[in-house]
Design an enzyme around this catalytic site. Structure first.
Site, PDB file in Angstrom:
ATOM      1  CG  HIS A  85      37.266 -10.505 -86.423  1.00  0.00           C
ATOM      2  ND1 HIS A  85      37.677 -11.002 -87.777  1.00  0.00           N
ATOM      3  CD2 HIS A  85      36.642 -11.314 -85.529  1.00  0.00           C
ATOM      4  CE1 HIS A  85      37.195 -12.224 -87.421  1.00  0.00           C
ATOM      5  NE2 HIS A  85      36.906 -12.543 -86.464  1.00  0.00           N
ATOM      6  CG  ASP A 135      39.437  -9.568 -90.022  1.00  0.00           C
ATOM      7  OD1 ASP A 135      40.152  -9.120 -89.170  1.00  0.00           O
ATOM      8  OD2 ASP A 135      38.820 -10.613 -90.028  1.00  0.00           O
ATOM      9  CB  SER A 237      37.962 -15.604 -85.889  1.00  0.00           C
ATOM     10  OG  SER A 237      36.607 -15.249 -86.458  1.00  0.00           O
TER      11      SER A 237
END
Ligand SMILES: *[C@@H]1O[C@H](CO)[C@@H](O)[C@H](O)[C@H]1NC(C)=O
Ligand SMILES: *[C@@H]1O[C@H](CO)[C@@H](O)[C@H](O)[C@H]1NC(C)=O
Length: 282
Positions: A85, A135, A237
């Protein structure tokens, strides 16, 4: 009971780049639930010692105004591991934004170190944005990254990680929901929890915090949990989770309930993606 709308945008732990409109709006709902003292880092972490996380990479975009996008880690001299992402957030009109850069060799993402241009990405072919699964992705720099005392490749640890394993997360993410990013790299020591406990805790938190979240898949996701006010936040992230006993990277920050609301944080399990990584890393 009404759930917060658009869990994906809320739950992903990416920085300011990906979807700039969401966090000011949606995360502000949670200001009251978090400690607003400026002492909180990662959330609840401490400043990492210079050079102690020499594998950490800061991903940024922009040439005049440089914005922090995500964390990542150096796994070969040309390959960077991050969350799918994160890459998606730097993908505009069918290509990576030309100002996408990987900065290594500094604990301060916007100061010092060396920045490398990114030539291409390989995103996991089964990355599912809607339920945040698989992911994981790789970024290849245009030129070899020069290694030094403060720039090191991190070995990956592919063995299955069960519960109660001590790990260290480092990141430049927000120090609280809606708060500023941290210019300095922060670290937090966290313990892994079992898949069962994670599924249970996430389901519970979803109800209590009124978040609509995807199911945890313990085979693909590794969960860590510290306590309220200690955990991952937006901007973390893509950052690495590293075993403190044997030193290998076991996770990539993926999603959670930002920021440190007392629920587990979900990391993509490095061990579940050995084939993908080994096939594509250069
Ligand atoms: C993307 O493409 C559209 C249509 O060609 C264009 O209007 C827009 O400016 C482009 N965006 C960027 C960031 O290049
Ligand atoms: C690179 O990332 C974009 C955006 O997520 C994705 O659509 C594309 O398939 C990726 N390229 C490769 C080769 O994986």
């Amino acid at each position: 009971m009404s759930f917060k709308y658009g869990f994906l945008l809320i739950a992903l732990l990416s920085g300011c780049l990906a979807k700039p409109s969401f966090d000011a709006q949606d995360l502000s709902i949670f200001f009251e639930h978090v400690d607003t003292s400026d002492n909180n880092r990662i959330v609840g972490g401490t400043q990492a010692e210079e050079g102690s996380a020499a594998h950490m990479v800061a991903l940024t975009v922009g040439s005049n105004i440089v914005s922090f996008s995500c964390g990542a880690s150096l796994i070969t001299t040309q390959t960077i591991l991050t969350a799918a992402h994160c890459i998606e957030g730097a993908w505009v009109n069918g290509s990576l934004v030309s100002s996408y850069r990987a900065t290594v060799g500094t604990n301060v993402w916007n100061q010092g170190g060396t920045s490398y241009a990114i030539a291409r990405n390989v995103t996991h072919p089964n990355y599912l944005e809607s339920i945040i699964k698989n992911d994981i992705g790789l970024l290849m720099t245009s030129t070899d990254i020069h290694l030094s005392d403060t720039v090191k490749v991190i070995p990956l640890s592919f063995g299955f990680v069960g519960e109660g394993i001590k790990t260290r997360a480092t990141g430049w993410g927000r120090i609280r929901a809606g708060g500023p990013l941290s210019n300095n790299l922060l670290e937090l020591t966290l313990s892994t929890i079992s898949g069962e406990e994670c599924v249970e805790k996430v389901a519970q938190a979803a109800v209590e915090l009124e978040y609509l979240v995807p199911d945890v898949d313990p085979a693909l996701e590794l969960c860590v949990f510290h306590s309220v006010d200690h955990g991952m936040c937006n901007g973390d992230s893509g950052s690495a989770l590293v075993r403190t006993d044997i030193g290998g990277q076991v996770g990539v920050v993926s999603w959670g309930f930002p920021c440190a609301l007392g629920a587990p944080d979900m990391f993509t399990r490095v061990g579940a993606f050995r084939d993908f990584i080994e096939k594509h890393a250069v």
